[in-house]
Design a protein around this motif. Structure first.
Motif, mmCIF file in Angstrom:
data_model
loop_
_atom_site.group_PDB
_atom_site.id
_atom_site.type_symbol
_atom_site.label_atom_id
_atom_site.label_comp_id
_atom_site.label_asym_id
_atom_site.label_seq_id
_atom_site.Cartn_x
_atom_site.Cartn_y
_atom_site.Cartn_z
ATOM 1 N N LYS A 51 17.060 -19.245 42.360
ATOM 2 C CA LYS A 51 18.268 -19.428 42.335
ATOM 3 C C LYS A 51 18.445 -20.872 41.969
ATOM 4 C CE LYS A 51 18.675 -21.311 46.795
ATOM 5 N NZ LYS A 51 19.348 -21.384 48.189
ATOM 6 N N GLU A 52 19.757 -21.111 41.408
ATOM 7 C CA GLU A 52 20.177 -22.427 40.774
ATOM 8 C C GLU A 52 21.519 -22.639 41.584
ATOM 9 O OE1 GLU A 52 19.872 -23.241 36.602
ATOM 10 O OE2 GLU A 52 18.230 -21.997 36.417
ATOM 11 N N GLY A 53 21.414 -23.566 42.474
ATOM 12 C CA GLY A 53 22.770 -23.754 43.149
ATOM 13 C C GLY A 53 23.132 -22.379 43.741
ATOM 14 N N ASP A 54 24.389 -21.820 43.599
ATOM 15 C CA ASP A 54 24.737 -20.773 44.063
ATOM 16 C C ASP A 54 24.452 -19.396 43.359
ATOM 17 O OD1 ASP A 54 25.775 -22.201 46.409
ATOM 18 O OD2 ASP A 54 27.793 -22.351 45.607
ATOM 19 N N THR A 55 23.706 -19.533 42.066
ATOM 20 C CA THR A 55 23.471 -18.728 41.153
ATOM 21 C C THR A 55 22.138 -18.125 41.450
ATOM 22 O OG1 THR A 55 24.821 -19.753 39.661
ATOM 23 C CG2 THR A 55 23.275 -17.805 38.733
ATOM 24 N N VAL A 56 22.237 -16.640 41.648
ATOM 25 C CA VAL A 56 21.062 -15.995 41.991
ATOM 26 C C VAL A 56 20.468 -15.093 40.869
ATOM 27 C CG1 VAL A 56 19.987 -14.231 43.607
ATOM 28 C CG2 VAL A 56 21.489 -16.021 44.442
ATOM 29 N N ASN A 57 19.264 -15.322 40.351
ATOM 30 C CA ASN A 57 18.746 -14.580 39.394
ATOM 31 C C ASN A 57 18.775 -13.111 39.573
ATOM 32 O OD1 ASN A 57 16.684 -13.274 37.665
ATOM 33 N ND2 ASN A 57 15.884 -15.052 37.333
ATOM 34 N N PRO A 58 19.325 -12.172 38.498
ATOM 35 C CA PRO A 58 19.571 -10.781 38.797
ATOM 36 C C PRO A 58 18.122 -10.215 38.885
ATOM 37 C CG PRO A 58 19.861 -11.436 36.481
ATOM 38 C CD PRO A 58 19.765 -12.779 37.179
ATOM 39 N N TYR A 59 16.962 -10.643 38.721
ATOM 40 C CA TYR A 59 15.879 -9.833 38.922
ATOM 41 C C TYR A 59 15.136 -10.372 39.998
ATOM 42 C CZ TYR A 59 17.418 -8.441 34.194
ATOM 43 O OH TYR A 59 17.979 -7.854 33.024
ATOM 44 N N TYR A 60 14.273 -9.447 40.409
ATOM 45 C CA TYR A 60 13.476 -9.971 41.821
ATOM 46 C C TYR A 60 12.126 -9.590 41.587
ATOM 47 C CZ TYR A 60 12.344 -5.183 43.775
ATOM 48 O OH TYR A 60 11.790 -4.185 43.966
ATOM 49 N N ASP A 61 11.306 -10.552 42.317
ATOM 50 C CA ASP A 61 9.742 -10.062 42.285
ATOM 51 C C ASP A 61 9.446 -9.811 43.883
ATOM 52 O OD1 ASP A 61 9.298 -10.759 39.818
ATOM 53 O OD2 ASP A 61 8.524 -13.002 40.257
ATOM 54 N N GLY A 62 8.580 -8.730 43.973
ATOM 55 C CA GLY A 62 8.044 -8.274 45.378
ATOM 56 C C GLY A 62 6.656 -8.448 45.626
ATOM 57 N N THR A 63 6.239 -8.642 46.772
ATOM 58 C CA THR A 63 4.929 -8.447 47.219
ATOM 59 C C THR A 63 4.777 -8.196 48.702
ATOM 60 O OG1 THR A 63 2.814 -9.533 46.896
ATOM 61 C CG2 THR A 63 4.367 -10.723 48.090
ATOM 62 N N ASP A 64 3.680 -7.840 49.067
ATOM 63 C CA ASP A 64 3.115 -7.454 50.459
ATOM 64 C C ASP A 64 2.407 -8.527 50.690
ATOM 65 O OD1 ASP A 64 4.825 -5.049 50.639
ATOM 66 O OD2 ASP A 64 3.108 -4.030 49.726
ATOM 67 N N LEU A 65 2.223 -8.928 52.244
ATOM 68 C CA LEU A 65 1.425 -10.106 52.507
ATOM 69 C C LEU A 65 1.080 -9.875 54.172
ATOM 70 C CD1 LEU A 65 3.551 -12.289 54.263
ATOM 71 C CD2 LEU A 65 4.171 -12.796 51.807
ATOM 72 N N PHE A 66 0.125 -10.232 54.814
ATOM 73 C CA PHE A 66 -0.241 -10.065 55.871
ATOM 74 C C PHE A 66 -0.256 -11.274 56.742
ATOM 75 C CE2 PHE A 66 -1.986 -7.099 52.694
ATOM 76 C CZ PHE A 66 -1.750 -6.028 53.185
ATOM 77 N N VAL A 67 0.044 -11.051 57.895
ATOM 78 C CA VAL A 67 0.403 -12.068 59.040
ATOM 79 C C VAL A 67 -0.438 -11.637 60.392
ATOM 80 C CG1 VAL A 67 2.174 -13.229 58.012
ATOM 81 C CG2 VAL A 67 2.602 -11.614 59.869
ATOM 82 N N THR A 68 -0.784 -12.488 61.167
ATOM 83 C CA THR A 68 -1.153 -12.294 62.496
ATOM 84 C C THR A 68 -0.193 -12.720 63.365
ATOM 85 O OG1 THR A 68 -2.500 -14.067 62.858
ATOM 86 C CG2 THR A 68 -3.677 -11.987 62.370
ATOM 87 N N MET A 69 0.253 -12.169 64.446
ATOM 88 C CA MET A 69 1.566 -12.323 65.196
ATOM 89 C C MET A 69 0.969 -12.248 66.866
ATOM 90 S SD MET A 69 4.691 -10.721 64.059
ATOM 91 C CE MET A 69 5.745 -11.225 62.583
ATOM 92 N N ASP A 70 1.354 -13.084 67.419
ATOM 93 C CA ASP A 70 1.344 -13.223 69.033
ATOM 94 C C ASP A 70 2.741 -13.563 69.416
ATOM 95 O OD1 ASP A 70 0.929 -15.814 69.346
ATOM 96 O OD2 ASP A 70 -0.964 -15.722 69.497
ATOM 97 N N GLU A 71 2.709 -13.913 70.861
ATOM 98 C CA GLU A 71 4.079 -14.424 71.365
ATOM 99 C C GLU A 71 4.420 -15.901 70.838
ATOM 100 O OE1 GLU A 71 4.691 -13.958 75.458
ATOM 101 O OE2 GLU A 71 3.907 -11.660 75.413
ATOM 102 N N ASN A 72 3.329 -16.554 70.380
ATOM 103 C CA ASN A 72 3.475 -17.924 70.470
ATOM 104 C C ASN A 72 3.204 -18.403 68.880
ATOM 105 O OD1 ASN A 72 3.902 -18.606 73.190
ATOM 106 N ND2 ASN A 72 1.653 -18.314 73.324
ATOM 107 N N SER A 73 2.741 -17.669 68.059
ATOM 108 C CA SER A 73 2.462 -18.054 66.878
ATOM 109 C C SER A 73 2.389 -16.970 65.504
ATOM 110 C CB SER A 73 1.165 -18.831 66.793
ATOM 111 O OG SER A 73 -0.105 -18.365 66.728
ATOM 112 N N ILE A 74 2.499 -17.167 64.332
ATOM 113 C CA ILE A 74 2.432 -16.565 63.270
ATOM 114 C C ILE A 74 1.653 -17.269 62.333
ATOM 115 C CG2 ILE A 74 3.695 -15.364 61.428
ATOM 116 C CD1 ILE A 74 5.922 -14.772 63.467
#
Length: 141
Positions: A51-74
């Protein structure tokens, strides 16, 4: 959005958007495996654009990533599987972002831009699927 999802959004923002030039379109997460009961691994599907200011690019990129989660941290995990390669989706119109993220699981975060673009696509698709009104060929002759 629950507490862990808010923490995940904060982690994504601080990691990928330190200069406020990224716009997250949609984010979904689901638990995929458990190494131990305390630290399950979650797959996170992210669709984003620039984005530039309030203008959002009309195309996107997408990916999958991985995290570990517990009650206190990610924290990120399995980086070798996602960090160095190209995105799973690259340069696709933003009206497709919500659908792609939703293939994993319903998103917990959807930006207004992604929602509006998906709604416009749905309206356009609905209008195209209706039969064309009959035309009178007489004026042509």
């Amino acid at each position: 959005m629950n507490k862990q999802q808010k923490q995940l959004l904060t982690l994504l923002e601080s990691t990928f958007n330190p200069q406020d030039d990224i716009h997250f379109l949609a984010i979904a997460e689901t638990q995929i495996q458990v190494y131990d009961k305390e630290r399950p691994v979650h797959q996170v599907r992210v669709a984003l654009t620039f984005k530039e200011g309030d203008t959002v690019n009309p195309y996107y990129d997408g990916t999958d990533l991985f995290v570990t989660m517990d009650e206190n941290s990610i924290q990120f995990t399995l980086e070798k599987d996602w960090a160095d390669g190209p995105p799973a989706v690259e340069g696709s119109p933003i009206e497709l972002a919500l659908g792609w993220v939703s293939e994993l699981t319903p998103p917990f975060f959807v930006s207004p831009h992604a929602k509006e673009a998906a709604e416009r696509k749905a309206i356009t698709s609905a209008n195209r699927s209706q039969p064309a009104p009959p035309t009178d060929p007489n004026p042509w002759f």
